[in-house]
Design a protein around this motif. Structure first.
Motif, PDB file in Angstrom:
ATOM      1  N   THR A 136      49.685  33.024  53.980  1.00 27.08           N
ATOM      2  CA  THR A 136      49.985  34.403  53.900  1.00 27.08           C
ATOM      3  C   THR A 136      50.472  34.638  52.712  1.00 27.08           C
ATOM      4  N   SER A 137      50.897  33.852  51.740  1.00 28.02           N
ATOM      5  CA  SER A 137      51.097  34.394  50.474  1.00 28.02           C
ATOM      6  C   SER A 137      49.725  34.480  49.447  1.00 28.02           C
ATOM      7  N   PHE A 138      48.975  34.096  49.718  1.00 25.64           N
ATOM      8  CA  PHE A 138      47.386  34.304  49.214  1.00 25.64           C
ATOM      9  C   PHE A 138      47.135  35.676  49.749  1.00 25.64           C
ATOM     10  N   VAL A 139      47.092  35.953  51.189  1.00 25.09           N
ATOM     11  CA  VAL A 139      46.589  37.242  51.798  1.00 25.09           C
ATOM     12  C   VAL A 139      47.370  38.203  51.104  1.00 25.09           C
ATOM     13  N   ASN A 140      48.756  37.993  50.998  1.00 23.83           N
ATOM     14  CA  ASN A 140      49.677  39.137  50.443  1.00 23.83           C
ATOM     15  C   ASN A 140      49.105  39.418  48.907  1.00 23.83           C
ATOM     16  N   SER A 141      48.581  38.483  48.361  1.00 27.96           N
ATOM     17  CA  SER A 141      48.316  38.580  46.860  1.00 27.96           C
ATOM     18  C   SER A 141      47.081  39.467  46.777  1.00 27.96           C
ATOM     19  N   VAL A 142      46.114  39.231  47.804  1.00 29.94           N
ATOM     20  CA  VAL A 142      44.732  39.986  48.022  1.00 29.94           C
ATOM     21  C   VAL A 142      44.961  41.395  48.209  1.00 29.94           C
ATOM     22  N   THR A 143      45.858  41.565  49.216  1.00 24.91           N
ATOM     23  CA  THR A 143      46.152  42.899  49.883  1.00 24.91           C
ATOM     24  C   THR A 143      46.887  44.027  48.816  1.00 24.91           C
ATOM     25  N   LYS A 144      47.559  43.163  47.793  1.00 24.06           N
ATOM     26  CA  LYS A 144      48.312  44.006  46.518  1.00 24.06           C
ATOM     27  C   LYS A 144      47.208  44.458  45.616  1.00 24.06           C
ATOM     28  N   LEU A 145      46.232  43.473  45.362  1.00 23.38           N
ATOM     29  CA  LEU A 145      45.141  43.917  44.598  1.00 23.38           C
ATOM     30  C   LEU A 145      44.301  45.016  45.151  1.00 23.38           C
ATOM     31  N   ILE A 146      44.098  45.064  46.466  1.00 19.50           N
ATOM     32  CA  ILE A 146      43.178  46.093  47.096  1.00 19.50           C
ATOM     33  C   ILE A 146      43.991  47.493  46.975  1.00 19.50           C
ATOM     34  N   GLN A 147      45.372  47.274  47.221  1.00 18.46           N
ATOM     35  CA  GLN A 147      46.058  48.591  47.038  1.00 18.46           C
ATOM     36  C   GLN A 147      46.067  49.107  45.769  1.00 18.46           C
ATOM     37  N   LYS A 148      46.586  48.177  44.698  1.00 22.51           N
ATOM     38  CA  LYS A 148      46.644  48.628  43.446  1.00 22.51           C
ATOM     39  C   LYS A 148      45.338  49.187  42.683  1.00 22.51           C
ATOM     40  N   TYR A 149      44.218  48.549  42.916  1.00 25.75           N
ATOM     41  CA  TYR A 149      43.090  49.060  42.513  1.00 25.75           C
ATOM     42  C   TYR A 149      42.091  49.649  43.304  1.00 25.75           C
ATOM     43  N   HIS A 150      42.504  50.169  44.474  1.00 26.44           N
ATOM     44  CA  HIS A 150      41.739  50.785  45.552  1.00 26.44           C
ATOM     45  C   HIS A 150      40.305  50.303  45.355  1.00 26.44           C
ATOM     46  N   LEU A 151      40.260  49.326  46.002  1.00 26.28           N
ATOM     47  CA  LEU A 151      39.156  48.339  46.144  1.00 26.28           C
ATOM     48  C   LEU A 151      38.737  48.714  47.535  1.00 26.28           C
ATOM     49  N   ASP A 152      37.333  48.606  47.659  1.00 24.27           N
ATOM     50  CA  ASP A 152      36.688  48.731  48.731  1.00 24.27           C
ATOM     51  C   ASP A 152      36.181  47.542  49.289  1.00 24.27           C
ATOM     52  N   LEU A 153      36.059  46.536  48.593  1.00 25.75           N
ATOM     53  CA  LEU A 153      35.268  45.199  49.087  1.00 25.75           C
ATOM     54  C   LEU A 153      36.160  44.227  48.117  1.00 25.75           C
ATOM     55  N   VAL A 154      36.227  43.113  48.948  1.00 26.03           N
ATOM     56  CA  VAL A 154      36.660  41.913  48.267  1.00 26.03           C
ATOM     57  C   VAL A 154      35.643  40.526  48.657  1.00 26.03           C
ATOM     58  N   ASP A 155      35.296  39.755  47.589  1.00 25.68           N
ATOM     59  CA  ASP A 155      34.382  38.863  47.729  1.00 25.68           C
ATOM     60  C   ASP A 155      35.027  37.578  47.241  1.00 25.68           C
ATOM     61  N   PHE A 156      34.883  36.268  48.226  1.00 29.37           N
ATOM     62  CA  PHE A 156      35.401  34.985  47.907  1.00 29.37           C
ATOM     63  C   PHE A 156      34.330  34.123  47.602  1.00 29.37           C
ATOM     64  N   ASP A 157      34.454  33.601  46.579  1.00 28.40           N
ATOM     65  CA  ASP A 157      33.321  32.743  45.837  1.00 28.40           C
ATOM     66  C   ASP A 157      34.062  31.355  45.660  1.00 28.40           C
ATOM     67  N   TRP A 158      34.323  30.579  46.768  1.00 33.36           N
ATOM     68  CA  TRP A 158      34.882  29.411  46.589  1.00 33.36           C
ATOM     69  C   TRP A 158      33.868  28.291  46.751  1.00 33.36           C
ATOM     70  N   GLU A 159      33.827  27.592  45.619  1.00 30.17           N
ATOM     71  CA  GLU A 159      32.917  26.423  45.167  1.00 30.17           C
ATOM     72  C   GLU A 159      33.481  25.266  44.998  1.00 30.17           C
ATOM     73  N   TYR A 160      33.006  24.298  46.179  1.00 27.42           N
ATOM     74  CA  TYR A 160      32.829  24.457  47.441  1.00 27.42           C
ATOM     75  C   TYR A 160      33.865  24.024  48.548  1.00 27.42           C
ATOM     76  N   PRO A 161      34.134  24.924  49.702  1.00 24.82           N
ATOM     77  CA  PRO A 161      35.144  24.200  50.636  1.00 24.82           C
ATOM     78  C   PRO A 161      34.608  22.736  51.155  1.00 24.82           C
ATOM     79  N   GLY A 162      35.389  21.974  51.225  1.00 19.05           N
ATOM     80  CA  GLY A 162      35.251  20.709  51.556  1.00 19.05           C
ATOM     81  C   GLY A 162      34.622  19.705  50.628  1.00 19.05           C
TER      82      GLY A 162
END
Length: 489
Positions: A136-162
């Protein structure tokens, strides 16, 4: 030295095909912010893209910089509430978003995005998503970035899950499940409900024993971008030191087994566009939600002139000659001599050569064909090009209009969403972009998903089908971080 003005003047050389005319859902470019001095926003060929993803990272240690190929550059920290931008990016990102939005395609601007993670930015993904509170904290951080910078897209580059990526990431067997839970929570947020959500991935699916997870991830993401590049490098601890100079970004790698093995370590593919699509479709990702990750650069291998050419014909390059993985020369000016990463491991030069650099060095003509007297070979097996740079003593596996056209035809034949190119600055005049955007459908390139997806093996290093990264280094603190299958052009 590459002239800065060449990039600024790129817009004057734009060829005809636009992203809109291509009818692709995703014609995506990653914009590396640390190359902004060479690639100002005014030089970007916006009409060639439907979406543009901003890539940046701050160092985690004074000596660490993220890798050149990384598609993301907002680095998660140990605190899931603290996703933030470097000071320079806080200034440049709003300019990037504004520039994208004002370049109109089909009555709307280019979609502007931000990518999170990367080869050097995935250290705390696992712990950041490990509990409901952290997610939830992580999601809130992402949504704040979306709002602040008027983003249309968020990309996740997790290298590598598991799996272990750079070597000191936190990892868990629950990573794939926790990634899904985070994405579902993010998508449920009113702020992100209509945002484009994407993921840059390895060429093999996220590891999990629960076969329902990846199909569920597919319902939340708009597309994934399997990173079909850096597949010719093998620096994993314990792997043979002598390797073969395989293509860096092969369209297909299924034919290598028929090539004679002179190293004794076996000649096998480490992934390709074909194998990536087969594996991800088998795992549950629809073809229409795959944007093929393509590179605007290639890699060099230190191969002496005797080994580089056939003994029976000194004008033909040897297919996949052996090279010493510990011996790498510096590539173009965006490459460097190396450095110590965040895990305390030293990485040497990547040997990377961007498309513009091959032109600037005189190896290629401006249209992407090999310059006169430069030894060139088309590898029909992988649909990629090779050249020999005699003055550097290196064999270069690289991308040109011919290989990009083959990838474009593959995208269309398989009904993929489109492509995602690392990076925008690698192709300043749009020569590669024109080839992939205008490529016709070639039905012979259609693939059938295998009966079951391969199970990724945890790896430690930056090679192979699961971890494809070649680190490159710079000084600024917050920046980066004739064989059977060979035919003449």
């Amino acid at each position: 030295m590459f002239p800065l003005g060449l990039l600024v003047l790129a817009a004057q050389s734009v060829s005809a095909t636009t992203a809109a005319a291509s009818n692709l859902t995703a014609a995506v470019g990653w914009y590396a912010s640390w190359h902004e001095p060479d690639v100002p926003l005014s030089s970007v060929l916006w009409s060639k893209y439907t979406h543009m993803t901003y890539a940046f990272a701050c160092v985690l240690l004074p000596v660490y910089f993220a890798s050149l190929q990384v598609t993301v550059y907002r680095t998660p920290t140990v605190d899931p509430k603290a996703i933030s931008l470097a000071e320079s990016d806080q200034e440049l990102l709003p300019q990037f978003v504004a520039a994208a939005h004002k370049n109109v395609i089909l009555l709307q601007g280019v979609k502007a995005g931000l990518s999170i993670g990367g080869w050097g930015g995935s250290q705390y993904f696992s712990s950041n998503l490990a509990s409901p509170t952290n997610r939830t904290s992580f999601v809130n951080s992402v949504t704040k970035l979306i709002q602040k910078y008027h983003l249309d897209l968020v990309d996740f580059d997790w290298e590598y899950p598991g799996m272990q990526g750079i070597g000191c990431n936190t990892i868990s067997d629950s990573d794939t499940q926790n990634l899904l839970l985070m994405l579902q929570e993010l998508r449920a947020s009113p702020i992100a409900a209509n945002i484009t959500l994407t993921a840059a991935t390895a060429v093999t699916p996220f590891p999990t024993t629960n076969t329902s997870l990846i199909p569920q991830i597919a319902t939340v993401l708009d597309w994934i971008a399997p990173m079909v590049y850096d597949l010719s490098w093998n620096w994993t601890a314990g792997s043979p030191r002598i390797q073969r100079a395989l293509p860096a970004s092969p369209l297909d790698d299924s034919c290598y087994a028929s090539t004679p093995d002179v190293t004794g370590d076996g000649l096998t593919g480490r992934g390709s566009a074909r194998s990536a699509v087969e594996a991800w479709v088998a795992a549950g990702i629809p073809r229409s939600k795959i944007a093929l990750g393509v590179p605007g650069y290639g890699h060099s291998f230190n191969v002496n002139s005797t080994s580089a050419f056939l003994a029976t014909n000194a004008t033909l390059l040897t297919p996949y000659p052996p090279y010493d993985t510990l011996n790498h020369s510096v590539g173009d000016k965006w490459d460097s001599t190396g450095g110590t990463d965040m895990c305390g491991k030293f990485w040497g030069p990547g040997g990377t050569w961007n498309f513009w650099a091959l032109v600037n060095a005189g190896y290629l003509l401006a249209n992407g064909t090999a310059a006169p007297n430069v030894p060139y070979q088309w590898d029909a097996c992988s649909s990629t090009s090779y050249l020999y740079a005699a003055n550097h003593g290196v064999l270069v596996s690289y991308e040109d209009p011919r290989s990009f056209a083959a990838k474009g035809a593959f995208v269309r034949a398989n009904g993929l969403a489109g492509f995602s190119m690392w990076e925008v600055g690698g192709d300043p005049k749009g020569v590669l972009l024109e080839a992939i955007l205008s490529a016709p459908t070639n039905s012979s390139l259609a693939v059938t998903a295998s009966a079951s997806a391969p199970t990724p093996t945890s790896v430690h290093g930056n090679n192979g089908a699961n971890a494809q990264r070649v680190n490159t280094w710079t000084l600024p603190l917050c920046l980066l971080l004739g064989g059977t299958y060979w035919t003449l052009n």
